[in-house]
Design a protein around this motif. Structure first.
Motif, PDB file in Angstrom:
ATOM      1  N   LYS A 100     -26.177 -68.648   4.394  1.00  0.00           N
ATOM      2  CA  LYS A 100     -27.193 -69.386   3.642  1.00  0.00           C
ATOM      3  C   LYS A 100     -27.114 -70.884   3.927  1.00  0.00           C
ATOM      4  O   LYS A 100     -26.041 -71.476   3.906  1.00  0.00           O
ATOM      5  CB  LYS A 100     -27.031 -69.147   2.141  1.00  0.00           C
ATOM      6  N   HIS A 101     -28.265 -71.473   4.181  1.00  0.00           N
ATOM      7  CA  HIS A 101     -28.334 -72.923   4.347  1.00  0.00           C
ATOM      8  C   HIS A 101     -28.288 -73.564   2.952  1.00  0.00           C
ATOM      9  O   HIS A 101     -28.973 -73.111   2.032  1.00  0.00           O
ATOM     10  CB  HIS A 101     -29.624 -73.316   5.063  1.00  0.00           C
ATOM     11  N   ASP A 106     -34.181 -69.551   0.335  1.00  0.00           N
ATOM     12  CA  ASP A 106     -33.941 -68.156   0.702  1.00  0.00           C
ATOM     13  C   ASP A 106     -32.641 -68.018   1.483  1.00  0.00           C
ATOM     14  O   ASP A 106     -32.243 -68.932   2.221  1.00  0.00           O
ATOM     15  CB  ASP A 106     -35.099 -67.623   1.548  1.00  0.00           C
ATOM     16  N   ASP A 107     -32.012 -66.866   1.340  1.00  0.00           N
ATOM     17  CA  ASP A 107     -30.848 -66.542   2.152  1.00  0.00           C
ATOM     18  C   ASP A 107     -31.312 -66.025   3.507  1.00  0.00           C
ATOM     19  O   ASP A 107     -32.421 -65.519   3.641  1.00  0.00           O
ATOM     20  CB  ASP A 107     -30.000 -65.453   1.481  1.00  0.00           C
ATOM     21  N   TRP A 110     -31.115 -69.129   9.831  1.00  0.00           N
ATOM     22  CA  TRP A 110     -31.927 -70.336   9.727  1.00  0.00           C
ATOM     23  C   TRP A 110     -31.782 -71.227  10.955  1.00  0.00           C
ATOM     24  O   TRP A 110     -30.782 -71.183  11.665  1.00  0.00           O
ATOM     25  CB  TRP A 110     -31.538 -71.141   8.482  1.00  0.00           C
ATOM     26  N   VAL A 126     -36.020 -70.584   7.382  1.00  0.00           N
ATOM     27  CA  VAL A 126     -35.239 -69.354   7.261  1.00  0.00           C
ATOM     28  C   VAL A 126     -36.039 -68.167   7.788  1.00  0.00           C
ATOM     29  O   VAL A 126     -37.265 -68.124   7.661  1.00  0.00           O
ATOM     30  CB  VAL A 126     -34.852 -69.121   5.786  1.00  0.00           C
TER      31      VAL A 126
END
Length: 225
Positions: A100-101, A106-107, A110, A126
């Motif tokens: 995750k960023h 959102d996961d 990315w 993402v």
């Protein structure tokens, strides 16, 4: 034929060829899954009844894939609208990752791009839709990713505005044409249920995004990254 010399990506003939191949894959999948059903039905008529129960998961999965395949067409046409509105940029060393960023809602996988409104700002895009993303997954920065695989998405082809959406692609034929076209977007652009965000985009940028197919754009202060 240098892609960056064209005012928009769609003017680049190899790009139109890559998009046509993308659509051909969509059509092949749409025809292929019903063909599998017909083949299984044909086989099942010459086998004992219990064999049908073995085929049942294949039938159900085939229905799922066929329904999923139908959605690919709308996304492909969205991709074409973006390619008709933005020029290609050939980007080196674009930060990317699998976890995750920290600044994405959102996961998922990315890419992180520079904010056009702020050279020091960063905007993550993402992979919200995971269809056809496995190829990218195997080449993005993460544990166990081989350097030679990372090199396959370097440099990255990019057409769009990361505050809204973009078409990305990997280089092909010595970097002269794109392959593996993929649409990335900020969720609010195509989902009216989400609060809009445009990262301090100017009115001209917002209007361009609308022409390229954005369903929803708005104006909120740029987050501090």
């Amino acid at each position: 034929m240098n892609a960056i010399h064209h005012p928009v990506a769609w003017d680049h003939p190899p790009t139109r060829h890559a998009w046509t191949r993308h659509m051909a894959m969509n059509v092949t999948g749409l025809v292929g899954w019903p063909a599998v059903w017909i083949a299984l039905l044909g086989v099942s008529t010459y086998t004992p009844n219990w064999v049908v129960w073995i085929f049942l998961p294949c039938f159900l999965y085939g229905f799922y894939r066929f329904a999923n395949q139908l959605t690919y067409f709308s996304w492909a046409f969205r991709m074409r609208r973006i390619l008709r509105a933005y020029a290609w940029q050939i980007l080196e060393g674009v930060p990317n990752g699998i976890g995750k960023h920290p600044h994405a809602r959102d996961d998922g996988m990315w890419f992180e791009f520079r904010n056009p409104a702020d050279p020091d700002g960063k905007v993550p895009l993402v992979f919200i839709k995971h269809q056809r993303s496995y190829w990218w997954l195997r080449r993005m920065d993460g544990p166990g990713t081989k350097p030679e695989r990372r090199a396959e998405i370097e440099p990255l082809w990019f057409a769009g505005d990361p505050r809204f959406f973009a078409v990305i692609a990997a280089p092909a034929r010595g970097g002269k044409m794109p392959k593996r076209l993929h649409l990335l977007y900020q969720r609010p652009v195509f989902d009216r249920r989400c609060a809009p965000e445009n990262w301090d985009a100017a009115s001209a940028d917002i209007e361009r995004a609308r022409r390229a197919g954005a369903v929803q754009v708005g104006h909120i202060p740029q987050p501090h990254l």
